[in-house]
Design a protein around this motif. Structure first.
Motif, PDB file in Angstrom:
ATOM      1  N   GLY A  84     -12.879  -7.696   2.852  1.00  0.00           N
ATOM      2  CA  GLY A  84     -12.507  -8.628   0.979  1.00  0.00           C
ATOM      3  C   GLY A  84     -12.200  -7.119  -0.020  1.00  0.00           C
ATOM      4  O   GLY A  84     -11.273  -7.475  -0.713  1.00  0.00           O
ATOM      5  N   VAL A  85     -12.833  -6.235   0.301  1.00  0.00           N
ATOM      6  CA  VAL A  85     -13.155  -4.863  -0.438  1.00  0.00           C
ATOM      7  C   VAL A  85     -11.672  -4.538  -0.807  1.00  0.00           C
ATOM      8  O   VAL A  85     -11.143  -3.725   0.995  1.00  0.00           O
ATOM      9  CB  VAL A  85     -14.266  -4.667  -0.836  1.00  0.00           C
ATOM     10  N   THR A  86     -10.587  -4.128  -1.317  1.00  0.00           N
ATOM     11  CA  THR A  86      -9.601  -3.211  -1.237  1.00  0.00           C
ATOM     12  C   THR A  86     -10.014  -1.752  -1.007  1.00  0.00           C
ATOM     13  O   THR A  86     -11.412  -1.019  -1.848  1.00  0.00           O
ATOM     14  CB  THR A  86      -8.994  -3.519  -2.950  1.00  0.00           C
ATOM     15  N   THR A  87      -9.275  -1.187  -0.493  1.00  0.00           N
ATOM     16  CA  THR A  87      -9.214   0.160  -0.449  1.00  0.00           C
ATOM     17  C   THR A  87      -9.638   1.567  -2.026  1.00  0.00           C
ATOM     18  O   THR A  87     -10.587   2.208  -3.169  1.00  0.00           O
ATOM     19  CB  THR A  87      -8.555   1.278   0.740  1.00  0.00           C
ATOM     20  N   SER A  88      -8.801   0.501  -3.279  1.00  0.00           N
ATOM     21  CA  SER A  88      -8.654   0.962  -4.623  1.00  0.00           C
ATOM     22  C   SER A  88     -10.050   1.016  -5.283  1.00  0.00           C
ATOM     23  O   SER A  88     -10.547   1.948  -5.764  1.00  0.00           O
ATOM     24  CB  SER A  88      -7.813   0.494  -5.233  1.00  0.00           C
ATOM     25  N   TYR A  89     -10.656  -0.090  -4.562  1.00  0.00           N
ATOM     26  CA  TYR A  89     -12.344   0.028  -5.415  1.00  0.00           C
ATOM     27  C   TYR A  89     -13.009   0.704  -5.087  1.00  0.00           C
ATOM     28  O   TYR A  89     -14.125   1.331  -5.732  1.00  0.00           O
ATOM     29  CB  TYR A  89     -12.630  -1.732  -4.665  1.00  0.00           C
ATOM     30  N   LEU A  90     -13.049   0.950  -3.318  1.00  0.00           N
ATOM     31  CA  LEU A  90     -13.811   2.344  -3.044  1.00  0.00           C
ATOM     32  C   LEU A  90     -13.830   3.513  -3.743  1.00  0.00           C
ATOM     33  O   LEU A  90     -15.027   4.207  -3.987  1.00  0.00           O
ATOM     34  CB  LEU A  90     -13.125   2.440  -1.511  1.00  0.00           C
ATOM     35  N   ASN A  91     -12.148   3.525  -4.328  1.00  0.00           N
ATOM     36  CA  ASN A  91     -12.097   4.951  -5.159  1.00  0.00           C
ATOM     37  C   ASN A  91     -12.832   4.636  -6.218  1.00  0.00           C
ATOM     38  O   ASN A  91     -13.538   6.389  -6.709  1.00  0.00           O
ATOM     39  CB  ASN A  91     -10.908   5.229  -4.965  1.00  0.00           C
ATOM     40  N   GLU A  92     -13.267   4.072  -6.979  1.00  0.00           N
ATOM     41  CA  GLU A  92     -13.702   3.555  -7.861  1.00  0.00           C
ATOM     42  C   GLU A  92     -14.539   3.653  -8.166  1.00  0.00           C
ATOM     43  O   GLU A  92     -15.584   4.140  -8.933  1.00  0.00           O
ATOM     44  CB  GLU A  92     -13.314   1.968  -8.211  1.00  0.00           C
ATOM     45  N   VAL A  93     -15.564   3.403  -6.693  1.00  0.00           N
ATOM     46  CA  VAL A  93     -17.649   3.648  -6.416  1.00  0.00           C
ATOM     47  C   VAL A  93     -17.682   4.349  -6.984  1.00  0.00           C
ATOM     48  O   VAL A  93     -18.580   5.308  -7.304  1.00  0.00           O
ATOM     49  CB  VAL A  93     -17.048   2.559  -5.740  1.00  0.00           C
ATOM     50  N   ALA A  94     -16.785   5.747  -5.781  1.00  0.00           N
ATOM     51  CA  ALA A  94     -16.586   7.356  -5.454  1.00  0.00           C
ATOM     52  C   ALA A  94     -16.304   8.596  -6.732  1.00  0.00           C
ATOM     53  O   ALA A  94     -17.149   8.905  -7.676  1.00  0.00           O
ATOM     54  CB  ALA A  94     -15.962   7.757  -4.812  1.00  0.00           C
TER      55      ALA A  94
ATOM     56  N   ILE B   6      -3.870   7.017   0.942  1.00  0.00           N
ATOM     57  CA  ILE B   6      -4.323   6.575  -0.140  1.00  0.00           C
ATOM     58  C   ILE B   6      -5.255   5.239  -0.599  1.00  0.00           C
ATOM     59  O   ILE B   6      -4.141   4.543  -0.369  1.00  0.00           O
ATOM     60  CB  ILE B   6      -2.761   6.325  -1.261  1.00  0.00           C
ATOM     61  N   PRO B   7      -6.197   5.095  -1.632  1.00  0.00           N
ATOM     62  CA  PRO B   7      -6.398   3.823  -1.215  1.00  0.00           C
ATOM     63  C   PRO B   7      -5.459   3.445  -2.314  1.00  0.00           C
ATOM     64  O   PRO B   7      -4.964   3.304  -3.361  1.00  0.00           O
ATOM     65  CB  PRO B   7      -7.629   4.371  -2.651  1.00  0.00           C
ATOM     66  N   GLY B   8      -5.402   1.903  -2.073  1.00  0.00           N
ATOM     67  CA  GLY B   8      -4.585   0.837  -3.020  1.00  0.00           C
ATOM     68  C   GLY B   8      -5.171   0.049  -2.398  1.00  0.00           C
ATOM     69  O   GLY B   8      -6.514  -1.051  -2.665  1.00  0.00           O
ATOM     70  N   SER B   9      -4.406  -1.370  -2.580  1.00  0.00           N
ATOM     71  CA  SER B   9      -4.721  -2.832  -2.388  1.00  0.00           C
ATOM     72  C   SER B   9      -5.017  -3.597  -1.373  1.00  0.00           C
ATOM     73  O   SER B   9      -5.186  -4.505  -0.800  1.00  0.00           O
ATOM     74  CB  SER B   9      -3.627  -3.847  -2.368  1.00  0.00           C
ATOM     75  N   TYR B  10      -4.962  -1.951   0.181  1.00  0.00           N
ATOM     76  CA  TYR B  10      -5.201  -2.326   1.759  1.00  0.00           C
ATOM     77  C   TYR B  10      -6.758  -3.686   1.520  1.00  0.00           C
ATOM     78  O   TYR B  10      -7.620  -2.073   0.736  1.00  0.00           O
ATOM     79  CB  TYR B  10      -5.317  -1.501   1.884  1.00  0.00           C
ATOM     80  N   ARG B  11      -6.900  -4.517   2.071  1.00  0.00           N
ATOM     81  CA  ARG B  11      -8.086  -5.247   1.794  1.00  0.00           C
ATOM     82  C   ARG B  11      -8.982  -4.940   3.380  1.00  0.00           C
ATOM     83  O   ARG B  11      -8.335  -4.851   4.967  1.00  0.00           O
ATOM     84  CB  ARG B  11      -8.107  -6.519   1.479  1.00  0.00           C
TER      85      ARG B  11
END
Length: 223
Positions: free
Chosen positions: A22-32, A67-72
């Protein structure tokens, strides 16, 4: 470069801890990005030829440059996180596959890719020829009946993200330059189940594994 590498390792640890269904790839971008900010480092990806994020996230049959985005993320998937950092003008670069619960053939593909990487790294010895790295990667991958991507390769790295010479993940037919002390390389085996052909998404970045059903035909070199 050791300092930059340590920041990249910390980014990997942080994104790994954040992964769950359920985590989005954009969230992983924010963590990094938070790790970069904390360490006073910069992302080599952000704004590179217009790339909009600090990391790449490439799920399933995407090979690189996603590219990180809304993909869960879903249970059972695997994906690749590509993270880079600049510290005091020097670059660090690493990618880590994340395993889902699926077993075969995805687990086998990841295991073979890792073995091919270490086989390539083992060839990095003073006096050896650079393209022995690609020969070793290819031998491991093809012995397991997988294929090695030809269009995207590893590279030297230092005060720039991509430096010469390039490091093919296959034997290109020539031995390449002689390795000398102090050279630094990013060894980047890209191993596919099936064909090694690729295509690029309409965003101009995400590189996909081509299958018989693939209809897009555009291709680019690595950037």
């Amino acid at each position: 470069m050791r300092k930059a590498g340590k920041v990249v390792a910390e980014m990997h640890e942080a994104t790994r801890a954040a992964i769950r269904p359920g985590v989005t790839t954009s969230y992983l971008n924010e963590v990094a990005a938070a790790v970069l900010d904390k360490r006073g480092a910069r992302s080599n990806f952000l704004n590179y030829h217009g790339f909009p994020s600090v990391i790449c996230t490439s799920p399933n049959d995407m090979i690189v440059h996603g590219i990180p985005g809304s993909y869960r993320l879903a249970e059972g998937e695997h994906h690749l996180d590509r993270l880079r950092a600049i510290v005091e003008g020097y670059h660090g670069d690493a990618a880590t596959p994340r395993r889902g619960r699926d077993q075969r053939p995805r687990e086998e593909l990841l295991e073979v890719t890792e073995r091919s990487m270490w086989a390539g790294i083992d060839q990095l010895r003073v006096g050896n020829r650079l393209h022995e790295v690609g020969r070793a990667v290819q031998d491991v991958a093809e012995a397991a009946v997988f294929s090695v991507v030809r269009e995207y390769v590893g590279h030297a790295i230092g005060t720039a993200m991509h430096e010469s010479p390039q490091v093919p993940n296959y034997w290109p037919g020539t031995p390449g330059p002689t390795l000398k002390e102090g050279m630094v390389f990013a060894i980047e085996p890209m191993v596919n189940a099936g064909t090694y052909d690729t295509y690029v998404l309409e965003d101009g970045w995400g590189v996909m594994t081509r299958t018989v059903s693939s209809r897009r035909t555009s291709n680019t070199r690595s950037r």
